[in-house]
Design a protein around this motif. Structure first.
Motif, PDB file in Angstrom:
ATOM      1  N   ILE A 127       5.019  16.793   2.766  1.00  0.00           N
ATOM      2  CA  ILE A 127       4.683  17.709   3.612  1.00  0.00           C
ATOM      3  C   ILE A 127       5.043  18.995   3.365  1.00  0.00           C
ATOM      4  O   ILE A 127       6.431  19.111   2.926  1.00  0.00           O
ATOM      5  N   ALA A 128       4.434  20.009   3.194  1.00  0.00           N
ATOM      6  CA  ALA A 128       4.605  21.346   2.507  1.00  0.00           C
ATOM      7  C   ALA A 128       4.061  22.359   3.590  1.00  0.00           C
ATOM      8  O   ALA A 128       2.786  22.457   3.531  1.00  0.00           O
ATOM      9  N   ASP A 129       4.847  23.213   4.046  1.00  0.00           N
ATOM     10  CA  ASP A 129       4.314  24.345   4.746  1.00  0.00           C
ATOM     11  C   ASP A 129       3.704  24.055   6.047  1.00  0.00           C
ATOM     12  O   ASP A 129       2.470  24.402   6.273  1.00  0.00           O
ATOM     13  N   GLY A 130       3.841  22.673   6.606  1.00  0.00           N
ATOM     14  CA  GLY A 130       3.050  22.224   7.761  1.00  0.00           C
ATOM     15  C   GLY A 130       1.801  21.331   7.474  1.00  0.00           C
ATOM     16  O   GLY A 130       1.274  21.179   8.295  1.00  0.00           O
ATOM     17  N   VAL A 131       1.769  21.285   6.097  1.00  0.00           N
ATOM     18  CA  VAL A 131       0.299  20.588   5.702  1.00  0.00           C
ATOM     19  C   VAL A 131       0.823  19.272   5.002  1.00  0.00           C
ATOM     20  O   VAL A 131       1.445  19.150   3.948  1.00  0.00           O
ATOM     21  N   HIS A 132      -0.031  18.245   5.321  1.00  0.00           N
ATOM     22  CA  HIS A 132       0.126  16.958   4.531  1.00  0.00           C
ATOM     23  C   HIS A 132      -1.178  16.732   3.833  1.00  0.00           C
ATOM     24  O   HIS A 132      -2.398  16.816   4.479  1.00  0.00           O
ATOM     25  N   ARG A 133      -1.191  17.196   2.479  1.00  0.00           N
ATOM     26  CA  ARG A 133      -2.167  17.071   1.706  1.00  0.00           C
ATOM     27  C   ARG A 133      -2.537  15.806   0.846  1.00  0.00           C
ATOM     28  O   ARG A 133      -1.479  15.354   0.174  1.00  0.00           O
TER      29      ARG A 133
ATOM     30  N   ALA B 163      10.316   6.637  14.709  1.00  0.00           N
ATOM     31  CA  ALA B 163      11.505   6.701  15.846  1.00  0.00           C
ATOM     32  C   ALA B 163      12.581   6.240  15.442  1.00  0.00           C
ATOM     33  O   ALA B 163      13.758   6.175  15.757  1.00  0.00           O
ATOM     34  N   SER B 164      12.630   5.361  14.140  1.00  0.00           N
ATOM     35  CA  SER B 164      13.972   4.788  13.474  1.00  0.00           C
ATOM     36  C   SER B 164      14.629   5.668  12.490  1.00  0.00           C
ATOM     37  O   SER B 164      15.480   5.050  11.872  1.00  0.00           O
ATOM     38  N   GLY B 165      14.200   6.855  12.425  1.00  0.00           N
ATOM     39  CA  GLY B 165      14.795   7.630  11.651  1.00  0.00           C
ATOM     40  C   GLY B 165      13.830   8.505  10.585  1.00  0.00           C
ATOM     41  O   GLY B 165      14.391   9.533  10.142  1.00  0.00           O
ATOM     42  N   GLY B 166      12.649   8.004  10.401  1.00  0.00           N
ATOM     43  CA  GLY B 166      11.736   8.662   9.644  1.00  0.00           C
ATOM     44  C   GLY B 166      11.460  10.175  10.023  1.00  0.00           C
ATOM     45  O   GLY B 166      11.403  11.019   9.413  1.00  0.00           O
ATOM     46  N   ALA B 167      11.358  10.553  11.361  1.00  0.00           N
ATOM     47  CA  ALA B 167      11.063  11.708  11.880  1.00  0.00           C
ATOM     48  C   ALA B 167      12.305  12.547  11.627  1.00  0.00           C
ATOM     49  O   ALA B 167      12.052  13.661  11.282  1.00  0.00           O
ATOM     50  N   ASP B 168      13.339  12.178  11.814  1.00  0.00           N
ATOM     51  CA  ASP B 168      14.736  13.179  11.571  1.00  0.00           C
ATOM     52  C   ASP B 168      14.716  13.291  10.047  1.00  0.00           C
ATOM     53  O   ASP B 168      14.968  14.371   9.840  1.00  0.00           O
ATOM     54  N   ARG B 169      14.313  12.470   9.353  1.00  0.00           N
ATOM     55  CA  ARG B 169      14.393  12.731   7.811  1.00  0.00           C
ATOM     56  C   ARG B 169      13.433  13.549   7.497  1.00  0.00           C
ATOM     57  O   ARG B 169      13.737  14.724   6.643  1.00  0.00           O
ATOM     58  N   ILE B 170      12.112  13.519   8.140  1.00  0.00           N
ATOM     59  CA  ILE B 170      11.084  14.670   7.669  1.00  0.00           C
ATOM     60  C   ILE B 170      11.699  16.214   8.030  1.00  0.00           C
ATOM     61  O   ILE B 170      11.337  17.078   7.473  1.00  0.00           O
TER      62      ILE B 170
ATOM     63  N   VAL C  53       0.692  -1.114  -0.026  1.00  0.00           N
ATOM     64  CA  VAL C  53      -0.063   0.156   0.034  1.00  0.00           C
ATOM     65  C   VAL C  53       0.996   1.284   0.052  1.00  0.00           C
ATOM     66  O   VAL C  53       2.220   1.177  -0.284  1.00  0.00           O
ATOM     67  N   ARG C  54       0.500   2.448   0.568  1.00  0.00           N
ATOM     68  CA  ARG C  54       1.134   3.588   0.430  1.00  0.00           C
ATOM     69  C   ARG C  54       2.242   3.420   1.283  1.00  0.00           C
ATOM     70  O   ARG C  54       2.495   2.919   2.611  1.00  0.00           O
ATOM     71  N   PHE C  55       3.570   4.040   0.875  1.00  0.00           N
ATOM     72  CA  PHE C  55       4.655   4.014   1.570  1.00  0.00           C
ATOM     73  C   PHE C  55       4.709   5.053   2.685  1.00  0.00           C
ATOM     74  O   PHE C  55       4.457   6.327   2.381  1.00  0.00           O
ATOM     75  N   MET C  56       5.157   4.757   3.809  1.00  0.00           N
ATOM     76  CA  MET C  56       5.431   5.781   4.960  1.00  0.00           C
ATOM     77  C   MET C  56       6.527   6.746   4.397  1.00  0.00           C
ATOM     78  O   MET C  56       6.391   8.016   4.778  1.00  0.00           O
ATOM     79  N   GLU C  57       7.392   6.404   3.531  1.00  0.00           N
ATOM     80  CA  GLU C  57       8.688   7.306   3.114  1.00  0.00           C
ATOM     81  C   GLU C  57       7.975   8.292   2.072  1.00  0.00           C
ATOM     82  O   GLU C  57       8.508   9.400   1.608  1.00  0.00           O
ATOM     83  N   ASN C  58       6.468   8.084   1.693  1.00  0.00           N
ATOM     84  CA  ASN C  58       5.963   9.108   0.745  1.00  0.00           C
ATOM     85  C   ASN C  58       5.600  10.343   1.396  1.00  0.00           C
ATOM     86  O   ASN C  58       5.526  11.474   0.888  1.00  0.00           O
ATOM     87  N   TYR C  59       5.987  10.752   3.044  1.00  0.00           N
ATOM     88  CA  TYR C  59       5.806  11.758   3.739  1.00  0.00           C
ATOM     89  C   TYR C  59       7.211  12.699   3.485  1.00  0.00           C
ATOM     90  O   TYR C  59       6.971  13.809   3.558  1.00  0.00           O
ATOM     91  N   LEU C  60       7.854  12.085   2.682  1.00  0.00           N
ATOM     92  CA  LEU C  60       9.290  12.505   2.242  1.00  0.00           C
ATOM     93  C   LEU C  60       9.146  13.363   0.876  1.00  0.00           C
ATOM     94  O   LEU C  60      10.078  13.990   0.464  1.00  0.00           O
ATOM     95  N   LEU C  61       8.330  13.073   0.081  1.00  0.00           N
ATOM     96  CA  LEU C  61       8.064  13.726  -1.161  1.00  0.00           C
ATOM     97  C   LEU C  61       7.921  15.010  -1.218  1.00  0.00           C
ATOM     98  O   LEU C  61       7.414  15.778  -0.303  1.00  0.00           O
ATOM     99  N   GLN C  62       8.739  15.623  -2.215  1.00  0.00           N
ATOM    100  CA  GLN C  62       8.698  17.163  -2.633  1.00  0.00           C
ATOM    101  C   GLN C  62       8.158  17.242  -3.671  1.00  0.00           C
ATOM    102  O   GLN C  62       8.393  16.656  -4.885  1.00  0.00           O
ATOM    103  N   GLY C  63       7.413  18.442  -3.759  1.00  0.00           N
ATOM    104  CA  GLY C  63       6.750  18.850  -5.215  1.00  0.00           C
ATOM    105  C   GLY C  63       5.816  18.078  -5.635  1.00  0.00           C
ATOM    106  O   GLY C  63       5.187  18.473  -6.884  1.00  0.00           O
ATOM    107  N   SER C  64       5.096  17.066  -4.887  1.00  0.00           N
ATOM    108  CA  SER C  64       4.022  16.228  -5.519  1.00  0.00           C
ATOM    109  C   SER C  64       2.695  17.141  -5.479  1.00  0.00           C
ATOM    110  O   SER C  64       2.404  17.758  -4.179  1.00  0.00           O
ATOM    111  N   PRO C  65       1.756  17.006  -6.205  1.00  0.00           N
ATOM    112  CA  PRO C  65       0.481  17.830  -5.734  1.00  0.00           C
ATOM    113  C   PRO C  65      -0.455  17.152  -4.715  1.00  0.00           C
ATOM    114  O   PRO C  65      -1.153  17.803  -4.057  1.00  0.00           O
ATOM    115  N   VAL C  66       0.133  16.114  -4.515  1.00  0.00           N
ATOM    116  CA  VAL C  66      -0.712  15.330  -3.178  1.00  0.00           C
ATOM    117  C   VAL C  66       0.402  14.622  -2.466  1.00  0.00           C
ATOM    118  O   VAL C  66       1.604  14.134  -3.005  1.00  0.00           O
ATOM    119  N   ASP C  67       0.513  14.307  -1.401  1.00  0.00           N
ATOM    120  CA  ASP C  67       1.602  13.535  -0.477  1.00  0.00           C
ATOM    121  C   ASP C  67       2.662  14.805  -0.090  1.00  0.00           C
ATOM    122  O   ASP C  67       2.646  15.610  -0.560  1.00  0.00           O
TER     123      ASP C  67
END
Length: 305
Positions: free
Chosen positions: A167-173, A285-292, A151-165
């Motif tokens: 995080i930009a300006d404090g918003v996950h859209r 906790a295993s690094g995702g938060a640090d990367r975001i 299903v959807r990857f947790m790593e998608n929170y790291l996407l940049q410049g996508s119309p959806v998914d």
């Protein structure tokens, strides 16, 4: 006749799923041959440094695929897909995946693991068309196979410049209903399931496995990210009209998600196979938060300069 000493060919080794799978197999002491187009690319060099054998090849040059699969005992299939504003080029993706399956047949590979996409109950859902054609070709190939449907990857929170998914300006859209649990999975856990299948092909022969690691609402997920990163994050649900403006496949997923209830991986059953399956909190906790947080900090620094 293949043996346990023969390598597993990993495609997409310079990408998310292929890279994670190559690292997992190498960590387990399994020889890996990675298909790459450019052996001098940084990601390819990193694979070689970690112990992978590099095979130069291209999904659009079938002869190179036969050479790459020859002498391997297994193949991890994740063909590249071409993305355009209106969606994925499913026909090209299918052509590439089927070419690799044919190469595996020619090379008499013992086991093929294909990673597709979690099912939403609709043939034209986002990114599904090409993957479904590859699944059908694999099932009909006569090869021993396992299909993984993440299903959807947790790593998608790291996407940049996508119309959806992302995080930009404090918003996950995103497209998904704010108040319904949304299944997601860490890429490293997809790799674990691939490694399990290669380690015990008889057990996993013919299995089609929907993969997820957690299911929380997008609102709860945003709160968890905010807590773990120390940055405010909130969720914004895209409207149907906004989804339609992005593209037909996007609005189709918006509708199908609401009609079907979304992905339906069996989390308890998956944890029986893989007890360390990561929740969102564990991934953070295993690094995702640090990367975001690093991405958010970098964007703020860029805006301030």
């Amino acid at each position: 006749m293949s043996s346990q000493h023969d390598p597993i060919l990993v495609t997409g080794g310079t990408g998310k799923q292929g890279g994670a799978t190559a690292r997992r197999l190498l960590a387990d002491g399994i020889p890996v041959r990675a298909l790459v187009r450019d052996p001098d690319a940084p990601a390819a060099r990193a694979l070689a440094a970690s112990g992978a054998e590099l095979a130069i090849g291209d999904f659009d040059a079938p002869g190179t695929l036969v050479a790459a699969t020859t002498g391997t005992r297994g193949v991890f299939v994740v063909p590249p897909a071409t993305y355009r504003a209106e969606g994925w080029d499913g026909d090209l993706e299918a052509q590439r995946g089927i070419a690799l399956i044919e190469a595996a047949r020619t090379a008499e590979v013992d086991h093929v693991v294909f990673t597709g996409v979690g099912s939403l109950g609709d043939d034209v859902a986002w990114g599904a068309h090409g993957k479904q054609r590859i699944e059908k070709a694999l099932i009909a190939s006569g090869l021993r196979y396992t299909v993984l449907r993440p299903v959807r990857f947790m790593e998608n929170y790291l996407l940049q410049g996508s119309p959806v998914d992302g995080i930009a300006d404090g918003v996950h859209r995103h497209l998904f209903p704010a108040d319904r649990p949304l299944q997601m999975i860490a890429v490293d856990d997809v790799a674990v399931f691939a490694a399990l299948a290669f380690a015990d092909p008889d057990r996993f022969q013919g299995r089609i496995i929907e993969l997820a690691g957690d299911a929380v609402t997008p609102v709860v997920a945003a709160a968890a990210i905010a807590h773990a990163t120390g940055h405010p994050v909130h969720y914004q649900e895209v409207s149907e009209a906004e989804a339609a403006a992005i593209g037909p496949e996007i609005v189709n997923v918006w509708r199908v998600t609401r009609e079907t209830g979304g992905w339906h991986a069996d989390l308890p059953a998956l944890r029986e196979l893989h007890p360390e399956l990561q929740t969102l909190d564990a991934w953070l906790a295993s690094g995702g938060a640090d990367r975001i947080a690093a991405l958010i900090d970098a964007k703020k620094a860029g805006a301030a300069s």
